[in-house]
Design a protein around this motif. Structure first.
Motif, PDB file in Angstrom:
ATOM      1  N   SER A   1       9.486  12.538  -7.460  1.00 49.92           N
ATOM      2  CA  SER A   1       9.904  12.697  -8.851  1.00 49.92           C
ATOM      3  C   SER A   1      10.713  11.504  -9.363  1.00 49.92           C
ATOM      4  O   SER A   1      11.497  10.898  -8.637  1.00 49.92           O
ATOM      5  N   SER A   2      10.539  11.234 -10.662  1.00 50.03           N
ATOM      6  CA  SER A   2      11.368  10.230 -11.360  1.00 50.03           C
ATOM      7  C   SER A   2      12.478  10.910 -12.147  1.00 50.03           C
ATOM      8  O   SER A   2      13.295  10.237 -12.784  1.00 50.03           O
ATOM      9  N   SER A   3      12.491  12.219 -12.136  1.00 50.53           N
ATOM     10  CA  SER A   3      13.320  12.953 -13.098  1.00 50.53           C
ATOM     11  C   SER A   3      14.820  12.733 -12.892  1.00 50.53           C
ATOM     12  O   SER A   3      15.329  12.728 -11.762  1.00 50.53           O
ATOM     13  N   SER A   4      15.507  12.648 -14.025  1.00 47.64           N
ATOM     14  CA  SER A   4      16.972  12.535 -14.016  1.00 47.64           C
ATOM     15  C   SER A   4      17.603  13.754 -13.347  1.00 47.64           C
ATOM     16  O   SER A   4      18.706  13.668 -12.807  1.00 47.64           O
ATOM     17  N   VAL A   5      16.888  14.864 -13.366  1.00 46.81           N
ATOM     18  CA  VAL A   5      17.428  16.099 -12.772  1.00 46.81           C
ATOM     19  C   VAL A   5      17.748  15.872 -11.289  1.00 46.81           C
ATOM     20  O   VAL A   5      18.709  16.408 -10.760  1.00 46.81           O
ATOM     21  N   TYR A   6      16.927  15.031 -10.632  1.00 46.84           N
ATOM     22  CA  TYR A   6      17.136  14.782  -9.185  1.00 46.84           C
ATOM     23  C   TYR A   6      17.807  13.431  -8.921  1.00 46.84           C
ATOM     24  O   TYR A   6      17.931  13.014  -7.791  1.00 46.84           O
ATOM     25  N   GLY A   7      18.128  12.698  -9.986  1.00 50.23           N
ATOM     26  CA  GLY A   7      18.822  11.414  -9.781  1.00 50.23           C
ATOM     27  C   GLY A   7      18.158  10.234 -10.451  1.00 50.23           C
ATOM     28  O   GLY A   7      18.699   9.125 -10.414  1.00 50.23           O
ATOM     29  N   GLY A   8      16.946  10.420 -11.012  1.00 53.50           N
ATOM     30  CA  GLY A   8      16.335   9.364 -11.822  1.00 53.50           C
ATOM     31  C   GLY A   8      15.726   8.229 -11.024  1.00 53.50           C
ATOM     32  O   GLY A   8      15.240   8.423  -9.914  1.00 53.50           O
TER      33      GLY A   8
ATOM     34  N   GLU B   1       0.827  -1.215   0.000  1.00 51.65           N
ATOM     35  CA  GLU B   1       0.000   0.000   0.000  1.00 51.65           C
ATOM     36  C   GLU B   1       0.862   1.267   0.000  1.00 51.65           C
ATOM     37  O   GLU B   1       0.484   2.276  -0.591  1.00 51.65           O
ATOM     38  N   ASP B   2       1.984   1.229   0.651  1.00 56.49           N
ATOM     39  CA  ASP B   2       2.868   2.410   0.661  1.00 56.49           C
ATOM     40  C   ASP B   2       3.478   2.648  -0.725  1.00 56.49           C
ATOM     41  O   ASP B   2       3.685   3.795  -1.138  1.00 56.49           O
ATOM     42  N   ILE B   3       3.732   1.559  -1.422  1.00 60.25           N
ATOM     43  CA  ILE B   3       4.269   1.689  -2.793  1.00 60.25           C
ATOM     44  C   ILE B   3       3.199   2.334  -3.686  1.00 60.25           C
ATOM     45  O   ILE B   3       3.487   3.270  -4.447  1.00 60.25           O
ATOM     46  N   VAL B   4       1.957   1.865  -3.545  1.00 59.01           N
ATOM     47  CA  VAL B   4       0.868   2.446  -4.362  1.00 59.01           C
ATOM     48  C   VAL B   4       0.752   3.946  -4.050  1.00 59.01           C
ATOM     49  O   VAL B   4       0.644   4.776  -4.962  1.00 59.01           O
ATOM     50  N   GLN B   5       0.812   4.292  -2.758  1.00 61.53           N
ATOM     51  CA  GLN B   5       0.693   5.716  -2.382  1.00 61.53           C
ATOM     52  C   GLN B   5       1.808   6.542  -3.012  1.00 61.53           C
ATOM     53  O   GLN B   5       1.568   7.601  -3.600  1.00 61.53           O
ATOM     54  N   ALA B   6       3.032   6.044  -2.918  1.00 60.17           N
ATOM     55  CA  ALA B   6       4.177   6.815  -3.453  1.00 60.17           C
ATOM     56  C   ALA B   6       4.060   6.971  -4.965  1.00 60.17           C
ATOM     57  O   ALA B   6       4.314   8.044  -5.519  1.00 60.17           O
ATOM     58  N   GLU B   7       3.662   5.904  -5.637  1.00 56.61           N
ATOM     59  CA  GLU B   7       3.571   5.969  -7.106  1.00 56.61           C
ATOM     60  C   GLU B   7       2.477   6.929  -7.557  1.00 56.61           C
ATOM     61  O   GLU B   7       2.552   7.494  -8.647  1.00 56.61           O
ATOM     62  N   SER B   8       1.446   7.084  -6.708  1.00 58.75           N
ATOM     63  CA  SER B   8       0.339   7.966  -7.096  1.00 58.75           C
ATOM     64  C   SER B   8       0.707   9.431  -6.865  1.00 58.75           C
ATOM     65  O   SER B   8       0.017  10.330  -7.333  1.00 58.75           O
ATOM     66  N   ASP B   9       1.775   9.656  -6.101  1.00 58.57           N
ATOM     67  CA  ASP B   9       2.131  11.021  -5.702  1.00 58.57           C
ATOM     68  C   ASP B   9       3.234  11.559  -6.609  1.00 58.57           C
ATOM     69  O   ASP B   9       4.241  12.088  -6.141  1.00 58.57           O
ATOM     70  N   ASN B  10       3.028  11.435  -7.926  1.00 60.89           N
ATOM     71  CA  ASN B  10       4.148  11.728  -8.832  1.00 60.89           C
ATOM     72  C   ASN B  10       4.485  13.213  -8.931  1.00 60.89           C
ATOM     73  O   ASN B  10       5.530  13.571  -9.458  1.00 60.89           O
TER      74      ASN B  10
ATOM     75  N   HIS C   1      -3.278  -8.925  -8.902  1.00 55.81           N
ATOM     76  CA  HIS C   1      -3.157  -8.049  -7.745  1.00 55.81           C
ATOM     77  C   HIS C   1      -1.711  -8.126  -7.241  1.00 55.81           C
ATOM     78  O   HIS C   1      -1.398  -8.794  -6.259  1.00 55.81           O
ATOM     79  N   HIS C   2      -0.808  -7.476  -7.991  1.00 53.78           N
ATOM     80  CA  HIS C   2       0.596  -7.462  -7.587  1.00 53.78           C
ATOM     81  C   HIS C   2       1.245  -6.158  -8.049  1.00 53.78           C
ATOM     82  O   HIS C   2       0.629  -5.382  -8.805  1.00 53.78           O
ATOM     83  N   ALA C   3       2.471  -5.922  -7.589  1.00 53.44           N
ATOM     84  CA  ALA C   3       3.112  -4.617  -7.807  1.00 53.44           C
ATOM     85  C   ALA C   3       4.189  -4.650  -8.890  1.00 53.44           C
ATOM     86  O   ALA C   3       4.820  -3.620  -9.153  1.00 53.44           O
ATOM     87  N   ALA C   4       4.410  -5.800  -9.536  1.00 54.75           N
ATOM     88  CA  ALA C   4       5.613  -5.948 -10.383  1.00 54.75           C
ATOM     89  C   ALA C   4       5.665  -4.983 -11.565  1.00 54.75           C
ATOM     90  O   ALA C   4       6.747  -4.708 -12.081  1.00 54.75           O
ATOM     91  N   PHE C   5       4.508  -4.476 -12.007  1.00 58.46           N
ATOM     92  CA  PHE C   5       4.518  -3.545 -13.143  1.00 58.46           C
ATOM     93  C   PHE C   5       4.440  -2.083 -12.693  1.00 58.46           C
ATOM     94  O   PHE C   5       4.337  -1.181 -13.523  1.00 58.46           O
ATOM     95  N   GLY C   6       4.472  -1.843 -11.395  1.00 55.50           N
ATOM     96  CA  GLY C   6       4.367  -0.477 -10.893  1.00 55.50           C
ATOM     97  C   GLY C   6       2.934   0.036 -10.999  1.00 55.50           C
ATOM     98  O   GLY C   6       1.993  -0.719 -11.296  1.00 55.50           O
ATOM     99  N   PHE C   7       2.772   1.332 -10.723  1.00 50.91           N
ATOM    100  CA  PHE C   7       1.443   1.973 -10.722  1.00 50.91           C
ATOM    101  C   PHE C   7       1.606   3.401 -11.227  1.00 50.91           C
ATOM    102  O   PHE C   7       2.725   3.908 -11.331  1.00 50.91           O
ATOM    103  N   GLY C   8       0.489   4.066 -11.458  1.00 49.39           N
ATOM    104  CA  GLY C   8       0.553   5.498 -11.752  1.00 49.39           C
ATOM    105  C   GLY C   8       1.032   5.790 -13.167  1.00 49.39           C
ATOM    106  O   GLY C   8       0.967   4.941 -14.050  1.00 49.39           O
ATOM    107  N   ILE C   9       1.563   6.998 -13.341  1.00 50.34           N
ATOM    108  CA  ILE C   9       1.848   7.444 -14.713  1.00 50.34           C
ATOM    109  C   ILE C   9       2.993   6.663 -15.359  1.00 50.34           C
ATOM    110  O   ILE C   9       3.107   6.626 -16.572  1.00 50.34           O
ATOM    111  N   HIS C  10       3.842   6.041 -14.549  1.00 49.23           N
ATOM    112  CA  HIS C  10       4.957   5.283 -15.127  1.00 49.23           C
ATOM    113  C   HIS C  10       4.661   3.784 -15.198  1.00 49.23           C
ATOM    114  O   HIS C  10       5.556   3.012 -15.554  1.00 49.23           O
ATOM    115  N   ARG C  11       3.437   3.392 -14.844  1.00 45.99           N
ATOM    116  CA  ARG C  11       3.121   1.960 -14.869  1.00 45.99           C
ATOM    117  C   ARG C  11       3.616   1.360 -16.188  1.00 45.99           C
ATOM    118  O   ARG C  11       3.500   1.976 -17.246  1.00 45.99           O
ATOM    119  N   CYS C  12       4.128   0.150 -16.112  1.00 48.55           N
ATOM    120  CA  CYS C  12       4.780  -0.458 -17.279  1.00 48.55           C
ATOM    121  C   CYS C  12       3.930  -0.368 -18.544  1.00 48.55           C
ATOM    122  O   CYS C  12       2.785  -0.819 -18.565  1.00 48.55           O
TER     123      CYS C  12
END
Ligand code: HEM
Length: 431
Positions: free
Chosen positions: A87-94, A74-83, A370-381
């Motif tokens: 940040s995923s940006s290379s500017v901050y480390g990718g 659930e914490d992973i889902v929360q973090a992925e939804s808070d994009n 119902h698993h997390a292997a593909f991620g969630f949110g805007i970067h979901r696989c």
């Protein structure tokens, strides 16, 4: 598993020793990213303890500097939804924990120099949209017969009654063919693609000469894309990945090769390793759980739920990293602005509080996706459905030909804590 492989007793002893160590180590001294945990498959008790005792865990000191670990689903889902704040940006480390080389120039971190997995919205969204048509239901349905016939040709060539390496002969070969098809890349040169991915993901070489040789080889492979790109540029009807990238203003980089290579690299790596390791991981898991293999042999329709279970069980992407752009609270802990965090899919996928009997490999689960292997949110696989289709097709073709592919030796695991996979798996098809 047959002779040559670790016995059940050996495996149990190794798992128990790892468990004793994980439970004897103070939480403050945990280094869950330790690559040795991944190469020896002893990561599980470390994550089990974190999920139970300190699910949002801070590692104050490591070879990657300080970082947070999210270990619950659930914490992973929360973090992925808070994009917007994480940040995923290379500017901050990718997206990985690795520290950049000290001498890296500032422009190396620019989003101009990266692929859309290491970008935030809206730039990410525009670039992702450019290649999405290839992953649509209709495009995948068109691809399926070709993927099936190529899988069949690979399987028909396999030796019977002899030991061979499943990773090389089946998993890499299948994914090379899939990538060559997606890029419409010269078929006879297809093995360059996984080789490129392996070189990119392997650790730093021992000598400067090796580094130079590796870089030269990687540039040479990327160089092969230049004439393909030039040929397809302007052809709005091409449906392959190069045509899609070359003809979209969001991704054609004003035809500056430095800029467009990055999305090509992303697609090579994302498409090559993950599916490859899920094919191998599925076979290994079935051998380790013979009753599940028996069930599948008796009812091939169970592939519908077995395929997502192979992916959950393998979790070929162990984690993705995010960086906090402001203070963010997750399960009572404050991730401070500038902190980096790893979302450990590999742990979320064993979280009993959301996945029933998560520590067991069960091919006929009621909710297998119902698993997390593909991620969630805007970067979901983006390749999820393609990967699942390819896994289903190859397993349908394998089961139709060989009731059993027997693992006859120890798997060799990849030297990585980011991609969780195999470099070799000795197997035999009984005659
Ligand atoms: C079993 C196979 C696969 C697994 C487990 C997997 C897993 C993942 C994960 C965890 C992410 C990051 C998600 C996130 O940050 O929320 C991702 C992103 C991505 N994957 Fe996959 N992947 C698989 C196969 C593929 C294939 C076959 C392709 C394409 C050829 C692909 C293309 C991508 C792309 C382009 C992204 C970036 C998406 C974005 O940033 O918007 N993947 N994948």
């Amino acid at each position: 598993m047959a002779d040559g492989a670790m016995t059940r007793a050996d495996e149990t002893a190794r798992a128990e020793a790892a468990r004793a160590k994980a439970y004897a180590t103070p939480l403050a001294a945990f280094q869950v990213h330790d690559i040795e945990h991944f190469t020896s498959d002893t990561l599980w008790p470390w994550f089990e303890r974190l999920r139970a005792e300190d699910p949002v865990h801070y590692t104050a000191d490591s070879e990657y500097g300080p970082y947070w670990s999210l270990t619950r689903y659930e914490d992973i889902v929360q973090a992925e939804s808070d994009n917007h704040r994480l940040s995923s940006s290379s500017v901050y480390g990718g997206i990985t924990l690795f520290l950049p080389p000290e001498d890296a120039p500032p422009e190396a971190f620019s989003e101009e120099r990266t692929s859309f997995i290491s970008m935030d919205a809206p730039r990410h969204d525009d670039q992702r949209r450019a290649v999405s048509p290839l992953f649509s239901t209709s495009a995948l349905a068109e691809l399926e017969p070709l993927i099936r016939s190529r899988a069949a040709a690979i399987l028909d060539e396999l030796p019977i009654g002899e030991t061979f390496d499943f990773v090389d002969k089946v998993a890499i070969e299948l994914t090379s063919q899939m990538l060559a098809t997606l890029f419409d890349f010269p078929f006879e040169q297809r093995r360059l693609l996984p080789r490129f991915s392996d070189m990119l993901l392997s650790g730093p070489p021992d000598t400067a000469e090796e580094l130079a040789a590796r870089q030269a080889e990687m540039y040479a492979t990327l160089g092969q894309f230049v004439p393909l790109w030039n040929d397809r540029s302007g052809n709005q009807t091409g449906r392959d990945l190069i045509s899609l990238l070359a003809n979209n203003p969001a991704t054609n980089g004003d035809n500056d090769p430095q800029r467009y290579f990055n999305n090509i690299i992303l697609l090579i790596v994302a498409g090559s390793d993950t599916t490859r390791h899920s094919i191998t991981g599925g076979l290994l898991a079935l051998n380790q759980h013979p009753a599940e293999y028996e069930k599948l042999r008796g009812n091939h329709a169970l592939l519908e739920s077995a395929v997502p279970e192979f992916v959950r069980w393998q979790s070929p992407v162990a984690y993705m990293r995010r960086t906090a752009l402001e203070d963010v609270e997750i399960s009572g802990k404050t991730i401070k602005k500038g902190d980096k965090l790893a979302m450990w899919y590999v742990s979320g996928n064993r979280d009993d509080s959301v996945i029933d009997r998560a520590g067991e490999f069960i091919i006929d689960r009621a909710r297998p996706r119902h698993h997390a292997a593909f991620g969630f949110g805007i970067h979901r696989c983006l390749g999820q459905r393609l990967a699942e289709m390819q896994l289903r097709v190859v397993w349908e073709e394998m089961l139709a030909r060989f009731p059993m592919i027997e693992v006859v030796g120890e798997p060799v695991r990849l030297n990585s804590n980011f991609v969780k996979g195999y470099t070799a798996l000795p197997v035999r098809i009984p005659s």
